[in-house]
Design an enzyme around this catalytic site. Sequence first.
Site, PDB file in Angstrom:
ATOM      1  N   GLU A 264      23.773  15.388  27.796  1.00  0.00           N
ATOM      2  CA  GLU A 264      23.894  16.790  27.388  1.00  0.00           C
ATOM      3  C   GLU A 264      22.509  17.442  27.378  1.00  0.00           C
ATOM      4  O   GLU A 264      21.522  16.771  27.072  1.00  0.00           O
ATOM      5  CB  GLU A 264      24.514  16.876  25.990  1.00  0.00           C
ATOM      6  CG  GLU A 264      25.923  16.317  25.960  1.00  0.00           C
ATOM      7  CD  GLU A 264      26.579  16.392  24.568  1.00  0.00           C
ATOM      8  OE1 GLU A 264      25.933  16.869  23.615  1.00  0.00           O
ATOM      9  OE2 GLU A 264      27.742  15.961  24.461  1.00  0.00           O
ATOM     10  N   HIS A 287      29.629  21.024  23.451  1.00  0.00           N
ATOM     11  CA  HIS A 287      29.592  20.229  22.210  1.00  0.00           C
ATOM     12  C   HIS A 287      29.689  21.109  20.958  1.00  0.00           C
ATOM     13  O   HIS A 287      28.854  21.034  20.059  1.00  0.00           O
ATOM     14  CB  HIS A 287      28.324  19.363  22.157  1.00  0.00           C
ATOM     15  CG  HIS A 287      28.468  18.178  21.247  1.00  0.00           C
ATOM     16  ND1 HIS A 287      27.854  16.976  21.470  1.00  0.00           N
ATOM     17  CD2 HIS A 287      29.172  17.995  20.098  1.00  0.00           C
ATOM     18  CE1 HIS A 287      28.144  16.115  20.504  1.00  0.00           C
ATOM     19  NE2 HIS A 287      28.963  16.730  19.652  1.00  0.00           N
TER      20      HIS A 287
HETATM   21  P1  NAI Z   1      36.894   8.703  11.837  1.00  0.00           P
HETATM   22  O1  NAI Z   1      35.959   7.565  11.593  1.00  0.00           O
HETATM   23  O2  NAI Z   1      37.546   9.338  10.677  1.00  0.00           O
HETATM   24  O3  NAI Z   1      38.048   8.232  12.848  1.00  0.00           O
HETATM   25  C1  NAI Z   1      37.807   7.443  13.966  1.00  0.00           C
HETATM   26  C2  NAI Z   1      39.042   6.551  14.156  1.00  0.00           C
HETATM   27  O4  NAI Z   1      38.897   5.845  15.374  1.00  0.00           O
HETATM   28  C3  NAI Z   1      39.211   5.526  13.061  1.00  0.00           C
HETATM   29  O5  NAI Z   1      40.525   5.585  12.534  1.00  0.00           O
HETATM   30  C4  NAI Z   1      38.932   4.193  13.758  1.00  0.00           C
HETATM   31  O6  NAI Z   1      39.679   3.108  13.208  1.00  0.00           O
HETATM   32  C5  NAI Z   1      39.376   4.532  15.168  1.00  0.00           C
HETATM   33  N1  NAI Z   1      38.841   3.640  16.181  1.00  0.00           N
HETATM   34  C6  NAI Z   1      37.620   3.058  16.244  1.00  0.00           C
HETATM   35  N2  NAI Z   1      37.502   2.322  17.365  1.00  0.00           N
HETATM   36  C7  NAI Z   1      38.671   2.461  18.038  1.00  0.00           C
HETATM   37  C8  NAI Z   1      39.153   1.936  19.260  1.00  0.00           C
HETATM   38  N3  NAI Z   1      38.407   1.117  20.011  1.00  0.00           N
HETATM   39  N4  NAI Z   1      40.411   2.290  19.647  1.00  0.00           N
HETATM   40  C9  NAI Z   1      41.180   3.099  18.863  1.00  0.00           C
HETATM   41  N5  NAI Z   1      40.783   3.599  17.690  1.00  0.00           N
HETATM   42  C10 NAI Z   1      39.532   3.289  17.281  1.00  0.00           C
HETATM   43  O7  NAI Z   1      36.075   9.754  12.704  1.00  0.00           O
HETATM   44  P2  NAI Z   1      36.354  11.330  12.848  1.00  0.00           P
HETATM   45  O8  NAI Z   1      35.620  12.067  11.797  1.00  0.00           O
HETATM   46  O9  NAI Z   1      37.812  11.542  13.002  1.00  0.00           O
HETATM   47  O10 NAI Z   1      35.595  11.612  14.233  1.00  0.00           O
HETATM   48  C11 NAI Z   1      36.144  11.142  15.451  1.00  0.00           C
HETATM   49  C12 NAI Z   1      35.165  11.395  16.590  1.00  0.00           C
HETATM   50  O11 NAI Z   1      34.898  12.786  16.730  1.00  0.00           O
HETATM   51  C13 NAI Z   1      33.798  10.731  16.414  1.00  0.00           C
HETATM   52  O12 NAI Z   1      33.385  10.197  17.652  1.00  0.00           O
HETATM   53  C14 NAI Z   1      32.899  11.871  16.084  1.00  0.00           C
HETATM   54  O13 NAI Z   1      31.588  11.593  16.493  1.00  0.00           O
HETATM   55  C15 NAI Z   1      33.510  12.987  16.907  1.00  0.00           C
HETATM   56  N6  NAI Z   1      33.149  14.345  16.466  1.00  0.00           N
HETATM   57  C16 NAI Z   1      32.863  15.275  17.429  1.00  0.00           C
HETATM   58  C17 NAI Z   1      32.516  16.569  17.059  1.00  0.00           C
HETATM   59  C18 NAI Z   1      32.251  17.582  18.090  1.00  0.00           C
HETATM   60  O14 NAI Z   1      31.508  18.528  17.838  1.00  0.00           O
HETATM   61  N7  NAI Z   1      32.844  17.498  19.252  1.00  0.00           N
HETATM   62  C19 NAI Z   1      32.388  16.951  15.646  1.00  0.00           C
HETATM   63  C20 NAI Z   1      32.788  15.919  14.727  1.00  0.00           C
HETATM   64  C21 NAI Z   1      33.130  14.648  15.130  1.00  0.00           C
END
Ligand code: NAI
Length: 404
Positions: A264, A287
Amino acid sequence: MTGNETRVLLLEGIHEAAVESFAAAGYRNVERLTQSLTGSDLVDALGDVDLIGIRSRTQLDASALDAAEKLKAIGCFCIGTNQVDLDSARRMGVPVFNAPFSNTRSVAELAIADIILLMRGIPEKSARARRGEWAKTARNAYEVRGKCLGIVGYGRIGSQLGILAEGLGLRVLYYDIEHKLPLGNAAPVNRLEELLAEADVVSLHIPETPVTRNIIDAEAMAAMRPGALLINAARGSVVDIEALALALKTGHIGGAAIDVFPVEPKSNQETFESPLREFDNVILTPHIGGATEEAQLNIAREVVAKLVKYNDNGSTVSAVNFPQVTIPDHDHRRRILHIHRNEPGVMEQINHVFSANGVNVAAQYLETQADVGYVVMDIEHEDAGPLLDELRAISATIRVRLLH
Ligand code: NAI
């Protein structure tokens, strides 16, 4: 130290709500700068503040932190914390807080918007209209009602998206490596392939881990239904972007919405390069999944609440680098916070200070993490000053602080 005596410095244009939240907690000595600080400016500023708030640009590495003798805690008014040397901060007795939950809703809402726009073929129709083409047709335009949404990663964002999507009449499947209870009528699947084979739209909400790197590669895309849609607002590393470009070219993937990229631009001045730029049926966003005014406000409130709670009460709950101690309020008692190197015999020496001085310890809360221990003690004793000197003299002591 009371709120008024505490010096707070906020850098990088942190939302004004942070100042208001500090004021509401009695903290009036708060300076807010719009820019980041670097080099000697940063070192000088750090030497003089109790609490510092930063976003992603201010680099708090070991050498910058070295001078921060007064510093009690760091607030990252964002999600990421890799701009701070977390281990050095912990070894100095400085907990670091962030706001991992504040933009959950913003990302879930963007995914909903992406789903509706992609199902209707809006990105392509809009692009063509801009070029003067009139593409009035119902072909390949669908309502979302009754379609199947496959959510990969049913965490905070994934589960909230599921609820919103069900409200629109989508059928929701999810895949997570952890056992997650379904919200609403969402149904878990045991294997990613099951989800890919059934979903009309796949939305990724997984963290960046060695396992998730390119989890959606050419093979995974081939396993998706012909014409299925892909949304990635998680991390740029989880989709093989070249493979996606190919699948879009063949038409096997019917459209995509991508918010995060393997590489990015580092600033808004840099050009955005991506093999996906050529596709009309792809929504490209810079992003901004979590970038809303509401999220900024929530971040400000969440991080200030954590900093104030630590400064006033000693609680380190949700610190990203520090032993987590949760403690009740401490009315009518003296509370001592003792941060020390995690070595055998330290607690014995601490307790000896109290017993030798005939001081009753009403409550004691201890947690350790890696090389650091953190103990919070409520004592029934008016003149705690001499005790602090004795506690400081224990060789493993990093910091001692009295709350009153
Ligand atoms: P979270 O930690 O609450 O949820 C992530 C989930 O993914 C968990 O339930 C975990 O068990 C699961 N997981 C982990 N490895 C896995 C795999 N190999 N296969 C299937 N499931 C798996 O995280 P949250 O807050 O929901 O964030 C999710 C993603 O969104 C993160 O990557 C975060 O960095 C990204 N994000 C992006 C933003 C953006 O601006 N686009 C802003 C905020 C978050």
